[in-house]
Design a protein around this motif. Structure first.
Motif, PDB file in Angstrom:
ATOM      1  N   ASN A 129      30.250  50.958 -15.382  1.00  0.00           N
ATOM      2  CA  ASN A 129      30.134  52.255 -16.039  1.00  0.00           C
ATOM      3  C   ASN A 129      30.698  52.180 -17.448  1.00  0.00           C
ATOM      4  N   THR A 130      30.550  53.254 -18.204  1.00  0.00           N
ATOM      5  CA  THR A 130      30.900  53.173 -19.620  1.00  0.00           C
ATOM      6  C   THR A 130      32.410  53.098 -19.838  1.00  0.00           C
ATOM      7  N   GLN A 131      33.174  53.223 -18.732  1.00  0.00           N
ATOM      8  CA  GLN A 131      34.613  53.003 -18.878  1.00  0.00           C
ATOM      9  C   GLN A 131      35.007  51.577 -18.509  1.00  0.00           C
ATOM     10  N   GLY A 132      34.032  50.803 -18.141  1.00  0.00           N
ATOM     11  CA  GLY A 132      34.328  49.413 -17.804  1.00  0.00           C
ATOM     12  C   GLY A 132      34.597  49.185 -16.331  1.00  0.00           C
ATOM     13  N   LYS A 133      34.438  50.207 -15.499  1.00  0.00           N
ATOM     14  CA  LYS A 133      34.674  50.031 -14.060  1.00  0.00           C
ATOM     15  C   LYS A 133      33.428  49.439 -13.419  1.00  0.00           C
ATOM     16  N   PRO A 134      33.581  48.392 -12.636  1.00  0.00           N
ATOM     17  CA  PRO A 134      32.407  47.844 -11.975  1.00  0.00           C
ATOM     18  C   PRO A 134      31.953  48.769 -10.857  1.00  0.00           C
ATOM     19  N   ARG A 135      30.667  48.990 -10.779  1.00  0.00           N
ATOM     20  CA  ARG A 135      30.128  49.784  -9.687  1.00  0.00           C
ATOM     21  C   ARG A 135      29.359  48.906  -8.721  1.00  0.00           C
ATOM     22  N   LEU A 136      28.960  47.770  -9.197  1.00  0.00           N
ATOM     23  CA  LEU A 136      28.284  46.800  -8.340  1.00  0.00           C
ATOM     24  C   LEU A 136      28.424  45.466  -9.055  1.00  0.00           C
ATOM     25  N   ALA A 137      28.766  44.455  -8.305  1.00  0.00           N
ATOM     26  CA  ALA A 137      28.848  43.137  -8.915  1.00  0.00           C
ATOM     27  C   ALA A 137      28.348  42.140  -7.898  1.00  0.00           C
ATOM     28  N   LYS A 138      27.318  41.452  -8.244  1.00  0.00           N
ATOM     29  CA  LYS A 138      26.788  40.465  -7.317  1.00  0.00           C
ATOM     30  C   LYS A 138      26.567  39.182  -8.102  1.00  0.00           C
ATOM     31  N   LEU A 159      34.275  44.861   1.238  1.00  0.00           N
ATOM     32  CA  LEU A 159      33.422  44.447   0.123  1.00  0.00           C
ATOM     33  C   LEU A 159      33.710  45.258  -1.127  1.00  0.00           C
ATOM     34  N   TYR A 160      34.014  46.526  -0.923  1.00  0.00           N
ATOM     35  CA  TYR A 160      34.337  47.356  -2.073  1.00  0.00           C
ATOM     36  C   TYR A 160      35.624  46.863  -2.734  1.00  0.00           C
ATOM     37  N   ILE A 161      36.604  46.549  -1.883  1.00  0.00           N
ATOM     38  CA  ILE A 161      37.884  46.046  -2.391  1.00  0.00           C
ATOM     39  C   ILE A 161      37.666  44.730  -3.139  1.00  0.00           C
ATOM     40  N   TYR A 162      36.794  43.925  -2.593  1.00  0.00           N
ATOM     41  CA  TYR A 162      36.477  42.639  -3.206  1.00  0.00           C
ATOM     42  C   TYR A 162      35.877  42.857  -4.597  1.00  0.00           C
ATOM     43  N   MET A 163      35.011  43.838  -4.709  1.00  0.00           N
ATOM     44  CA  MET A 163      34.406  44.100  -6.010  1.00  0.00           C
ATOM     45  C   MET A 163      35.451  44.572  -7.012  1.00  0.00           C
ATOM     46  N   LEU A 164      36.465  45.294  -6.527  1.00  0.00           N
ATOM     47  CA  LEU A 164      37.498  45.776  -7.439  1.00  0.00           C
ATOM     48  C   LEU A 164      38.369  44.637  -7.946  1.00  0.00           C
ATOM     49  N   GLY A 165      38.202  43.472  -7.373  1.00  0.00           N
ATOM     50  CA  GLY A 165      38.938  42.332  -7.892  1.00  0.00           C
ATOM     51  C   GLY A 165      40.132  41.929  -7.049  1.00  0.00           C
ATOM     52  N   ILE A 215      26.183  40.325   6.470  1.00  0.00           N
ATOM     53  CA  ILE A 215      26.529  40.876   5.145  1.00  0.00           C
ATOM     54  C   ILE A 215      27.839  40.280   4.648  1.00  0.00           C
ATOM     55  N   VAL A 216      28.847  40.284   5.506  1.00  0.00           N
ATOM     56  CA  VAL A 216      30.140  39.772   5.061  1.00  0.00           C
ATOM     57  C   VAL A 216      30.039  38.295   4.757  1.00  0.00           C
ATOM     58  N   THR A 217      29.407  37.569   5.664  1.00  0.00           N
ATOM     59  CA  THR A 217      29.347  36.134   5.464  1.00  0.00           C
ATOM     60  C   THR A 217      28.700  35.817   4.117  1.00  0.00           C
ATOM     61  N   SER A 218      27.599  36.496   3.821  1.00  0.00           N
ATOM     62  CA  SER A 218      26.936  36.111   2.580  1.00  0.00           C
ATOM     63  C   SER A 218      27.645  36.646   1.352  1.00  0.00           C
ATOM     64  N   SER A 219      28.520  37.625   1.518  1.00  0.00           N
ATOM     65  CA  SER A 219      29.215  38.108   0.327  1.00  0.00           C
ATOM     66  C   SER A 219      30.542  37.405   0.078  1.00  0.00           C
ATOM     67  N   LEU A 220      31.232  37.051   1.140  1.00  0.00           N
ATOM     68  CA  LEU A 220      32.594  36.561   0.931  1.00  0.00           C
ATOM     69  C   LEU A 220      32.728  35.045   1.011  1.00  0.00           C
ATOM     70  N   LEU A 221      31.832  34.397   1.734  1.00  0.00           N
ATOM     71  CA  LEU A 221      32.005  32.957   1.913  1.00  0.00           C
ATOM     72  C   LEU A 221      31.163  32.196   0.895  1.00  0.00           C
ATOM     73  N   ASN A 222      31.556  30.974   0.607  1.00  0.00           N
ATOM     74  CA  ASN A 222      30.673  30.151  -0.207  1.00  0.00           C
ATOM     75  C   ASN A 222      30.154  28.993   0.647  1.00  0.00           C
ATOM     76  N   GLU A 223      29.231  28.251   0.055  1.00  0.00           N
ATOM     77  CA  GLU A 223      28.494  27.307   0.880  1.00  0.00           C
ATOM     78  C   GLU A 223      29.368  26.205   1.459  1.00  0.00           C
ATOM     79  N   ASN A 224      30.558  26.013   0.883  1.00  0.00           N
ATOM     80  CA  ASN A 224      31.384  24.918   1.396  1.00  0.00           C
ATOM     81  C   ASN A 224      32.381  25.380   2.453  1.00  0.00           C
ATOM     82  N   HIS A 225      32.262  26.605   2.824  1.00  0.00           N
ATOM     83  CA  HIS A 225      33.236  27.121   3.771  1.00  0.00           C
ATOM     84  C   HIS A 225      33.032  26.515   5.161  1.00  0.00           C
ATOM     85  N   HIS A 255      23.730  47.891  -2.316  1.00  0.00           N
ATOM     86  CA  HIS A 255      23.628  46.476  -1.954  1.00  0.00           C
ATOM     87  C   HIS A 255      22.326  46.203  -1.215  1.00  0.00           C
ATOM     88  N   THR A 256      22.024  47.080  -0.277  1.00  0.00           N
ATOM     89  CA  THR A 256      20.816  46.871   0.519  1.00  0.00           C
ATOM     90  C   THR A 256      19.590  46.868  -0.381  1.00  0.00           C
TER      91      THR A 256
END
Lengths: 166, 1063
Positions: free
Chosen positions: A9-18, B59-65, B92-102, A116-117
């Motif tokens: 978002n425009t504040q720099g918060k990630p809303r989706l990161a893949k 997953l949300y927590i993971y995205m927050l860093g 879903i979890v496996t493909s988001s959190l793990l990498n191929e060498n896990h 995500h879906t």
């Protein structure tokens, strides 16, 4: 190959990161921050391309689109056509719009799993999977049906305060 | 459509959104993670829905860093659950959190395979998605065959098949052997007949991957790709949902054309004809339209078609059509199209025979240099650089020069380097080249690397015709009022060498040249002075018959610099002086420089290397390096109690002179043991004359005598002369060893040190490669200092070592300094200091690094080790607050003080944090200051200082210092004396070393005796010996209130505000 898809978002918060290559959490955050750092300094009405070599390494390209309070960012290598990826962003957003009817940032925030879906039906392992938003919607609805048949799932309204205070 | 969502997740997200700051967020996240952990542990009551909810939270927590490192096992085991919801969660979890060498992934291979070969399509989709995102080699080996079967199966739905195609692509990337070419080619060709556009798009992606590795095997797919293009672009045979803004699937068209670019040519004439027909249609049928999305899509196809035309090297007719199109694009309003137009034009430069048609658009490209979008400006610069040749070099370089003054700072360095390279590569004549480089230095001196001016000097030296011209130009630039230091260097060098060629012109007599160059001397840094000295020596030599007046002037300068703190300057001054006295006998040594051997331009070489290396020198890599070094620093902060990091031996180079550490402060510490003769140190420096450009330029000028005996006496002489100043300055900064030939500190270290005594942050040391800054914070006797090591170059500095040698009274902990400083990066090294007791000794920072350069002579690329030592010191007293108590009081008359107005002296005191207390002394010529001094032994100690000045003779004053500790009193007095005598702003090495303070014998005076002295009386009156502490409080209105802290207030006064400190 598409290396990463981000919604910031425009504040720099990630809303989706893949990220389609494995990166550590710290690295991911750093990349998001540096991308945002450059994005927010760009004026309106300039091109949708940004020099990404300094952030993602040589031969990487970055295309972004700015919608209201959100930046949609795709990072990819030289194997993809820049404008085609830009079109893909548009497809992604149009699909979100169909799904949420007039999508806004809050829809995206609170329906994180849905986002995500949808993305998974568009980009698969860094490759373009589907480009027709009608087809994407079909696939997503199918999944929703499957989910619904096994759980009772409630509707999440856009404003949370309404039901939180109940 | 109904929105399906999870309330728990939404609540959590809104909680996170409501967190006012990052700490709160972390608390909330930790709480949630704890909650999830417990819930997963007692697995009993967890419904699939709940599991899914928690997984999305994770997953949300993971995205927050935040790291989410638990639950992997649970996630993997969920994959084997029989029901959809749980299986979905697992995938879903496996493909988001793990990498191929896990490791856990291996456990899941069988389950995944069962899902893929099973009949349940939804399970197949889940499994394919997971494998497509994180599948590794092992997956490739065990699953590729099954995935291929799915892809070609006629009974599968398109939804599954398109996923299978991309999944196979992933597996193929991980292990190319999994696709058996012989068996697969026909299948691949069949796949391209697919009617479903989704499957076809995925298959086309797969084909691109396959042909990029081995195009020969897939010849049979080529006509199929053309067919697909025909179907889309010509026949528009496509379901409605796959047209995008009226354009038949641009992605598929793009992919098909991409695939065709991997085949070298198209041999079949029919096929070729149909393809060109389609391409022609695309090229001609695309117009810029209003709708942005339609525009983008149409041009996506168009640019891909352009690329394909370029690749197929079509008849020239079509090529020039492409150039014409691109020419149109770079002028349109739509920025994306402009950007891609420029980029494709740059690409097109590689195609022969189109340069001329591109040149027609030069004016438009130059306009793009002023585009508001930096992305476009960069593309324009790349294109101009690429299209430059001998015919248009003059125009382009001049445009670049003009643009330089308005360009963004981010681009200037690249711009000036490119302009310099083009000027050198395509110069129609050499005088133009000289003009360009001088202009470049004039306009963007900060961005002109040394390589650039070295190169111009080489050219001029090697071309006799050019010499008078270059000298005259240099002379012209010197007339300008403010010129960049690099310009001073290059013009001084050129005039030193060649000004005699101009002697008959007006304003160019040796004397005039000398005067105009000498005017610049006060403005330049230490690294330039040696060049100026050489120039003077050369001017002197070329003045025939000798001009005694000029000679005296120049000798005076040499004399002055004989005692310079900078060893290079000192050596040159001494040697030139000695040489020029000898007269004609040694003239040859100062004659013109011989020609440089022809060599490839270091610049061009650098540009080539940069081009090749750009892959390696990627920012990501640099960033990674930077990260590690930061990490190092961080980890070391924690081990603050450990021993100082071991510093590997650096051999003889680390010889460091430790300032005399006089534990006993009653002894006069100065002047002792500080004068280690420079001669001995020089011998230790193993620096060999370097072979690089710098060495060529500077080395011979410095007149390298035979090593050893011949030079030795001179240097000893130097150290005799230099002994006195180094004794005086020694306490502050100790020149340890000679700086190696090529590393010249920028600025005067001594001055920098003095400046730092007065403030808490600033630059401690700087040379062309590194800048060391320091920042200090003091809390009582604890100091927290941070060293900022900044690499100024575009290549990393290696073998960085820093060692702090603390004097006895300081306890210092320097955290580990990273061994490598990445290019243009700054590293922070915290340094913890504890002051044990009062002393004036300073700490020394011994710092060395290696700068590997690969340039210069093609025969040998020598690595040059340059080490610079700086003795850094933190004068603890300077950053301490001092105040006093009078049992031990010292008084001294200091002479030879640099005259200072009283107000300025007050400022000086204040900047030492000795707070002036106005109004205490009725005599307006006197100053009284107080402060609190902190150390381990004295704790908080008050100190008072009184300065009585003589209005008739400002060079002397009487200073009275009192505090509760004899050592502190003495040290403080000595410190202040030093500060007042060698005032920090005084330039280093004036004609004579500053006269050491003529100190009256400083003896502790008895309190009784002291009472006869008005200052002492005042002091005694002010804070009686028996009373403890005097503190100073700053009241609201800024005046001072002095209290004696035995509970009762003895004196409180509000002086007038005229000398309010720091306001």
């Amino acid at each position: 190959m598409i290396k990463a898809v981000m919604v910031i978002n425009t504040q720099g918060k990630p809303r989706l990161a893949k990220f389609y290559d494995f990166l550590t959490v710290d690295k991911q955050q750093e990349l998001i921050r540096s991308v945002f750092g450059v994005l927010c300094s760009r004026a309106e009405n300039v091109s949708n391309f940004m020099e990404a070599d300094s952030i993602f390494g040589p031969d990487s390209r970055l295309v972004y689109k700015h919608y209201a309070t959100l930046y949609f960012v795709f990072v990819f290598d030289t194997c993809e056509n820049e404008l085609a990826v830009l079109d893909l962003i548009q497809v992604f957003v149009e699909t979100l719009d169909k799904c949420f009817r007039n999508v806004c940032e809050l829809d995206i925030v609170f329906n994180y799993s849905k986002l995500h879906t949808i993305l998974d039906e568009i980009v698969f392992g860094g490759q373009v999977l589907e480009t027709s938003s009608a087809e994407i919607m079909k696939a997503v609805e199918e999944i929703s049906k499957l989910e619904a048949s096994s759980n009772s799932i409630t509707l999440v309204p856009k404003t949370v305060s309404g039901w939180r205070n109940r | 459509m109904a929105l399906s969502g999870m309330r728990g997740l939404s609540v959590f997200i809104s909680d996170i959104r409501n967190c006012p700051n990052k700490d709160q967020e972390r608390l909330r996240v930790d709480k949630e993670l704890g909650n999830i952990r417990t819930r997963f542990k007692n697995e009993k009551g967890l419904t699939p829905y709940e599991k899914k909810k928690y997984v999305w939270k994770m997953l949300y927590i993971y995205m927050l860093g935040y790291d989410v490192d638990f639950g992997h096992m649970e996630a993997v085991s969920l994959i084997s659950a029989p029901k959809y919801p749980e299986k979905q969660v697992g995938y879903i979890v496996t493909s988001s959190l793990l990498n191929e060498n896990h490791d856990f992934l291996r456990l899941a291979i069988n389950t995944v395979r069962n899902d893929i070969i099973g009949r349940n399509e939804t399970f197949q989709c889940l499994a394919l998605t997971m494998v497509g995102n994180i599948g590794g080699r092992e997956f490739a080996e065990s699953l590729a065959a099954d995935v291929q079967k799915l892809l070609i199966s006629s009974s599968c739905r398109p939804l599954v098949r398109k996923k299978a195609a991309l999944c196979l692509l992933r597996l193929y990337r991980k292990n190319p052997d999994v696709v058996n070419i012989d068996g697969w080619v026909d299948r691949m060709a069949q796949l391209l007949d697919e009617r479903d556009i989704g499957v076809l798009t995925s298959s086309m992606s797969l084909l691109v991957a396959l042909v990029s590795n081995n195009h020969e095997a897939y010849w049979s797919c080529l006509p199929k790709c053309v067919k697909v293009l025909e179907r889309l672009a010509r026949n528009q045979d496509i379901p409605q949902e796959y047209t995008y803004y009226g354009i038949p699937s641009p992605w598929l068209q793009v992919k098909a054309m991409r695939a065709l670019q991997y085949f070298p040519t198209i041999e079949d004439p029919n096929c070729r004809r149909s393809l060109f027909e389609v391409l022609q249609r695309i090229l001609m049928g695309t117009d810029v339209v209003k709708n942005v999305n339609k525009n983008n899509a149409a041009h996506a196809v168009l640019f891909e078609a352009l690329a394909l035309v370029m690749h197929l090297d079509a008849e020239k007719e079509m090529m020039s059509q492409c150039v014409a199109l691109l020419g149109k694009f770079i002028a349109v309003r739509e920025p994306n199209i402009r950007y891609l137009g420029l980029e494709n034009m740059t690409r097109m430069l590689m195609v022969t025979d189109v340069q001329d048609s591109i040149k027609r658009h030069q004016a438009q490209i130059i306009t793009s240099l002023k585009d508001p979008d930096i992305s476009i400006r960069r593309r324009a610069l790349d294109l101009l650089y690429g299209m430059c040749d001998i015919s248009n070099a003059k125009d382009i370089v001049e445009e670049l020069l003009q643009y330089l003054s308005t360009a963004d700072f981010a681009m200037r360095e690249e711009l000036s380097l490119k302009a310099a390279i083009l000027a050198e590569k395509f110069a129609p004549d050499l005088s133009w080249y000289v003009d360009v480089i001088l202009q470049l230095i004039d306009k963007a001196g900060d961005f002109v690397s040394d390589d650039i001016w070295f190169r111009v000097v080489q050219f001029v030296t090697n071309n006799e015709d050019l010499q008078p011209y270059a000298a005259a130009k240099a002379r012209e630039y010197l007339d300008k009022p403010a010129i960049h230091e690099t310009m001073v260097k290059v013009s001084a060098y050129l005039l030193g060498e060649f000004s005699h060629l101009l002697a008959r012109r007006p304003g160019c007599s040796p004397k005039e040249i000398f005067i105009i160059i000498h005017e610049k001397l006060p403005t330049v840094s230490t690294s330039t002075i040696p060049i100026l000295l050489s120039t003077y020596a050369k001017i002197l030599m070329h003045t025939q018959p000798p001009d005694p007046e000029l000679q005296n002037q120049i000798w005076a300068i040499f004399n002055k610099y004989e005692s310079c703190i900078d060893a290079e300057i000192q050596q040159r001054a001494v040697e030139y002086f000695a040489l020029s006295r000898k007269g004609a006998a040694v003239m040859d040594i100062l004659a013109e420089m011989p020609k440089f051997p022809e060599r490839q331009s270091a610049l061009i070489k650098k540009a080539e290397v940069a081009e090749v290396d750009s892959a390696d020198q990627s920012a990501i890599k640099l960033r990674a390096q930077q990260q590690t070094s930061n990490a190092l620093v961080v980890t070391d902060q924690h081990s603050a109690n450990g021993p100082p990091p071991t510093v590997p031996a650096v051999g003889p180079l680390t010889l460091v002179k430790v300032p005399s550490t006089s534990g006993n402060a009653e002894h006069t510490s100065e002047g002792q043991a500080l004068t280690q003769p420079n001669g001995t140190l020089t011998k230790i420096d193993p620096q060999t004359p370097s072979e690089d450009l710098l060495g060529d330029l500077l080395g011979p000028l410095a007149i390298e005598g035979p090593p050893g005996a011949a030079v030795q006496p001179q240097q000893n002489a130097v150290s005799e002369v230099g002994g006195v100043p180094s004794a005086v300055d020694g306490a502050a900064i100790v020149p340890v060893g000679e700086y190696s030939n090529s590393v010249q500190p920028i600025g005067n270290i001594n001055e920098r040190f003095y400046a730092l005594c007065l403030k808490d942050s600033g630059v401690l040391y700087e040379d062309p490669y590194i800048q060391i800054g320091i920042k200090a914070e003091w809390r009582a006797q604890h100091g927290h200092l941070v060293l900022f090591l900044g690499n100024k170059n575009t290549s990393p500095l290696d073998s960085v070592q820093a060692l702090v040698l603390p004097p006895a009274h300081l306890k210092m902990e320097l955290s580990l300094v990273p061994e490598t400083i990445p290019p243009r990066a700054q590293v922070q090294c915290p340094l913890e200091v504890l002051n044990l007791r009062p002393s004036r000794d300073v700490a020394v920072l011994d710092f060395s690094y290696k700068f590997g350069e690969c340039e210069a002579s093609p025969s040998s690329s020598s690595e040059q080790i340059s080490s610079a030592y700086i003795s850094v010191c933190r004068r603890v007293l300077s950053s301490m607050e001092i105040s006093f108590r009078p049992p031990l009081k010292l008084q001294e008359v200091v002479r030879g003080v640099r005259p200072l107005p009283l107000a300025e002296m007050a400022n000086l005191f204040n900047s030492f944090r000795l707070m002036i207390c106005p109004g205490l002394d009725p005599n307006p010529n006197n100053l009284v200051a107080s402060t609190t001094f902190y150390s381990e032994s004295t704790r908080a100690m008050l100190c008072l200082i009184r300065i009585e000045t003589d209005p008739a003779d400002r060079t002397q004053l009487r200073m009275t210092v009192a505090s509760g500790d004899p050592m502190l009193t003495f040290e403080l007095k000595e410190f202040m004396k030093e500060q007042l005598v060698s005032i920090p702003t005084a330039p280093h090495g004036p004609t004579a070393p500053p006269t050491p303070p003529v100190a009256q014998v400083a003896q502790p005076t008895s309190p009784v005796k002291a009472l006869t002295d008005p200052g002492a009386m005042l002091a005694a009156e002010w804070s009686f010996e028996d009373f403890g502490l005097v503190t100073r409080k700053k009241s609201v209105n800024g005046s001072f209130l002095v209290l004696v802290m035995d509970g009762q207030s003895l004196a409180s006064f509000r002086p007038n505000n005229k000398a309010e400190p720091n306001k």
